[in-house]
Scaffold this active site. Structure first.
Site, PDB file in Angstrom:
ATOM      1  N   ASP A  77       0.829  -1.032   0.073  1.00  0.00           N
ATOM      2  CA  ASP A  77      -0.018   0.027   0.005  1.00  0.00           C
ATOM      3  C   ASP A  77       0.731   1.184  -0.042  1.00  0.00           C
ATOM      4  O   ASP A  77       2.148   1.103   0.170  1.00  0.00           O
ATOM      5  CB  ASP A  77      -0.981  -0.088   1.235  1.00  0.00           C
ATOM      6  N   ASN A 143      -7.845  -2.686  14.105  1.00  0.00           N
ATOM      7  CA  ASN A 143      -9.146  -2.799  13.751  1.00  0.00           C
ATOM      8  C   ASN A 143      -9.193  -4.037  12.816  1.00  0.00           C
ATOM      9  O   ASN A 143     -10.454  -4.228  12.102  1.00  0.00           O
ATOM     10  CB  ASN A 143      -9.730  -1.600  13.089  1.00  0.00           C
ATOM     11  N   HIS A 145      -7.488  -4.672  10.018  1.00  0.00           N
ATOM     12  CA  HIS A 145      -7.255  -4.341   8.766  1.00  0.00           C
ATOM     13  C   HIS A 145      -5.956  -5.044   8.225  1.00  0.00           C
ATOM     14  O   HIS A 145      -5.242  -5.524   9.022  1.00  0.00           O
ATOM     15  CB  HIS A 145      -7.045  -2.766   8.519  1.00  0.00           C
ATOM     16  N   GLU A 150      -9.728  -1.681   5.310  1.00  0.00           N
ATOM     17  CA  GLU A 150     -10.160  -1.300   6.470  1.00  0.00           C
ATOM     18  C   GLU A 150     -11.547  -2.182   6.571  1.00  0.00           C
ATOM     19  O   GLU A 150     -12.105  -2.641   5.535  1.00  0.00           O
ATOM     20  CB  GLU A 150     -10.619   0.231   6.599  1.00  0.00           C
TER      21      GLU A 150
END
Ligand code: GLP
Length: 250
Positions: A77, A143, A145, A150
């Site tokens: 990313d 979280n 991800h 996400e």
């Protein structure tokens, strides 16, 4: 050439529990097995704090004779809006933390563009042209991800522009002078399907802050609510987990 995602699969990842100095060694062992068997492998690399000692351990092994300079690196990313020369960009991270210590020419380093409108499709084409990723290293967000997929990300997602969760911007503020507002609002990330098309995957998690996400990914429902749970759709995943990150595993 690349594995298809099997909708019916729910496979427990192989778990390697390793803490402290053992963490980097255990993860590097997995990478070394692939690299030693295929010195020109395409290695998918995660950024963030977690893999830093793993890359350092690989660089140490290079000094002991492991051939790493023929590898091709493919990042997961990049932040939207950051120039590749920006020290906070993942382009910079991958060059300085991974490629340089491993002796990999920057021409064999690939990171999605944070500046191009067509970055997603371009990156998918690039990965295909490289013959796919042999081994993908992924971290996990608090979280759940992976990459910057996400919660809500679809299993069919491909490389694309995404909006970052507020919690992710807070978690990554340390790289931006401690100010979450300074963290870009968007990123370009390999999709879940892109990640799952790697031939083999190694998930790395360290620290108590990851314990809940790790437990949800390993034991919870496979769903978009915890993108890392989709790793259970892949037959060749090994998770290297330290005691703290594994603290909520059964
Ligand atoms: C970041 C990156 C991920 C990384 C994860 C965990 O936001 N986009 O690729 O794996 O979050 O980062 P860290 O290892 O610093 O906890």
């Amino acid at each position: 050439m690349t594995a298809a995602v099997r909708e019916d699969l729910d496979l427990a990842p192989a778990l390697v529990r390793a803490s402290g100095e053992q963490f980097a060694r255990a993860a590097a062992d997995l990478l070394e097995r692939v690299i030693a068997g295929k010195p020109d492998a395409v290695l998918g690399v995660a950024t963030g704090d977690t893999p830093v000692p793993v890359y350092a351990e690989l660089a140490r092994r290079r000094t002991l004779g492991l051939r790493t300079d023929l590898l091709t690196l493919v990042a997961l990313d990049e932040y939207v809006g950051l120039d590749p020369a920006d020290a906070r960009s993942y382009q910079h991270y991958v060059r300085e933390e991974i490629a340089a210590p491993l002796g990999i020419p920057f021409g064999n380093v690939h990171v999605p563009s944070g500046l191009s409108e067509t970055a997603g499709d371009d990156y998918e084409r690039l990965i295909l042209s490289l013959g796919g990723v042999d081994l993908q290293v992924v971290g996990i967000g608090r979280n759940g991800h992976i990459g910057f997929n996400e919660p809500g990300a679809e299993v069919t997602s491909r490389t694309r522009r995404v909006e970052l969760a507020e919690s992710t911007r807070r978690a990554n503020a340390g790289f931006f002078g401690g100010d979450p507002e300074a963290v870009p609002t968007h990123a370009v990330t390999q999709g879940i399907a892109t990640i799952l098309s790697a031939r083999e995957i190694v998930l790395l998690a360290r620290g108590a802050g990851k314990a809940e996400a790790v437990a949800a990914a390993v034991h919870g429902e496979i769903s978009s609510a915890v993108p890392a749970s989709f790793l259970r759709r892949h037959a060749q995943v090994t998770a290297v987990i330290d005691d703290d990150a594994g603290g909520m595993l059964a």
